[in-house]
Design a protein around this motif. Structure first.
Motif, PDB file in Angstrom:
ATOM      1  N   LYS A   1      -1.022  22.200 -25.490  1.00  0.00           N
ATOM      2  CA  LYS A   1      -0.885  21.156 -26.501  1.00  0.00           C
ATOM      3  C   LYS A   1      -2.245  20.807 -27.101  1.00  0.00           C
ATOM      4  CE  LYS A   1       3.512  20.538 -25.876  1.00  0.00           C
ATOM      5  NZ  LYS A   1       4.460  20.957 -26.879  1.00  0.00           N
ATOM      6  N   ARG A   2      -3.299  21.148 -26.401  1.00  0.00           N
ATOM      7  CA  ARG A   2      -4.669  20.958 -26.864  1.00  0.00           C
ATOM      8  C   ARG A   2      -5.478  22.178 -26.482  1.00  0.00           C
ATOM      9  NH1 ARG A   2      -2.878  17.458 -29.411  1.00  0.00           N
ATOM     10  NH2 ARG A   2      -3.400  15.270 -29.436  1.00  0.00           N
ATOM     11  N   SER A   3      -6.356  22.577 -27.371  1.00  0.00           N
ATOM     12  CA  SER A   3      -7.308  23.631 -27.021  1.00  0.00           C
ATOM     13  C   SER A   3      -8.678  22.985 -26.894  1.00  0.00           C
ATOM     14  CB  SER A   3      -7.316  24.735 -28.065  1.00  0.00           C
ATOM     15  OG  SER A   3      -7.705  24.221 -29.306  1.00  0.00           O
TER      16      SER A   3
ATOM     17  N   PRO B   1      -3.643  18.113 -18.414  1.00  0.00           N
ATOM     18  CA  PRO B   1      -2.230  18.457 -18.610  1.00  0.00           C
ATOM     19  C   PRO B   1      -1.941  19.014 -20.009  1.00  0.00           C
ATOM     20  CG  PRO B   1      -2.415  16.328 -17.533  1.00  0.00           C
ATOM     21  CD  PRO B   1      -3.795  16.716 -17.973  1.00  0.00           C
ATOM     22  N   LYS B   2      -2.574  18.434 -21.027  1.00  0.00           N
ATOM     23  CA  LYS B   2      -2.370  18.915 -22.396  1.00  0.00           C
ATOM     24  C   LYS B   2      -2.943  20.320 -22.572  1.00  0.00           C
ATOM     25  CE  LYS B   2      -2.589  14.243 -24.200  1.00  0.00           C
ATOM     26  NZ  LYS B   2      -3.407  13.258 -24.878  1.00  0.00           N
ATOM     27  N   MET B   3      -4.079  20.586 -21.949  1.00  0.00           N
ATOM     28  CA  MET B   3      -4.678  21.917 -22.035  1.00  0.00           C
ATOM     29  C   MET B   3      -3.804  22.944 -21.328  1.00  0.00           C
ATOM     30  SD  MET B   3      -8.671  20.868 -21.439  1.00  0.00           S
ATOM     31  CE  MET B   3      -9.252  22.549 -21.254  1.00  0.00           C
ATOM     32  N   CYS B   4      -3.257  22.585 -20.183  1.00  0.00           N
ATOM     33  CA  CYS B   4      -2.407  23.519 -19.429  1.00  0.00           C
ATOM     34  C   CYS B   4      -1.106  23.838 -20.159  1.00  0.00           C
ATOM     35  CB  CYS B   4      -2.105  22.953 -18.041  1.00  0.00           C
ATOM     36  SG  CYS B   4      -3.537  22.918 -16.957  1.00  0.00           S
ATOM     37  N   ARG B   5      -0.590  22.883 -20.919  1.00  0.00           N
ATOM     38  CA  ARG B   5       0.648  23.098 -21.674  1.00  0.00           C
ATOM     39  C   ARG B   5       0.388  23.644 -23.078  1.00  0.00           C
ATOM     40  NH1 ARG B   5       1.732  17.878 -19.664  1.00  0.00           N
ATOM     41  NH2 ARG B   5       1.507  17.048 -21.769  1.00  0.00           N
TER      42      ARG B   5
ATOM     43  N   ARG C   1      -6.795  13.180 -16.379  1.00  0.00           N
ATOM     44  CA  ARG C   1      -5.404  12.837 -16.718  1.00  0.00           C
ATOM     45  C   ARG C   1      -5.131  12.991 -18.209  1.00  0.00           C
ATOM     46  NH1 ARG C   1      -6.424   8.677 -13.126  1.00  0.00           N
ATOM     47  NH2 ARG C   1      -6.749   7.224 -14.842  1.00  0.00           N
ATOM     48  N   GLN C   2      -6.124  12.668 -19.021  1.00  0.00           N
ATOM     49  CA  GLN C   2      -5.929  12.726 -20.470  1.00  0.00           C
ATOM     50  C   GLN C   2      -5.903  14.160 -20.991  1.00  0.00           C
ATOM     51  OE1 GLN C   2      -8.878  10.641 -22.785  1.00  0.00           O
ATOM     52  NE2 GLN C   2      -7.957  11.259 -24.714  1.00  0.00           N
ATOM     53  N   TRP C   3      -6.793  15.013 -20.515  1.00  0.00           N
ATOM     54  CA  TRP C   3      -6.971  16.318 -21.140  1.00  0.00           C
ATOM     55  C   TRP C   3      -6.368  17.503 -20.398  1.00  0.00           C
ATOM     56  CZ3 TRP C   3      -7.944  15.962 -25.941  1.00  0.00           C
ATOM     57  CH2 TRP C   3      -8.660  14.863 -26.432  1.00  0.00           C
TER      58      TRP C   3
END
Length: 84
Positions: free
Chosen positions: A56-58, A50-54, A46-48
């Motif tokens: 927002k995080r690599s 969604p951010k990786m898919c958008r 949940r933490q990582w």
């Protein structure tokens, strides 16, 4: 989606051909995201993810082994005889 590795290869080749991919993209999507999805806790997912898919995080991956350090080509697995 249940697709195989060949699907990934075709997608990545097309991304590279069009110039839409950077060198770390394969590590981000095929290694780190796959490891998180397969072995991460629900909280980590949940933490990582969604951010990786958008974007927002690599993500990246570090590997080390005894007697090889980060030189993955130096990793050896000598065969040991099981006979006594």
């Amino acid at each position: 989606m249940g697709l195989d590795y060949l699907f990934d290869v075709v997608v990545f080749e097309e991304l590279w051909r069009s110039g839409a991919s950077r060198s770390g993209f394969l590590i981000h999507t095929d290694l780190v995201a796959t490891y998180l999805l397969s072995f991460g806790t629900e909280a980590q997912k949940r933490q990582w993810l969604p951010k990786m898919c958008r974007a927002k995080r690599s993500a990246s991956l570090g590997m080390t082994e005894p007697h090889a350090g980060s030189d993955l080509k130096a990793i050896s697995n000598p065969r040991r005889s099981r006979r006594r």
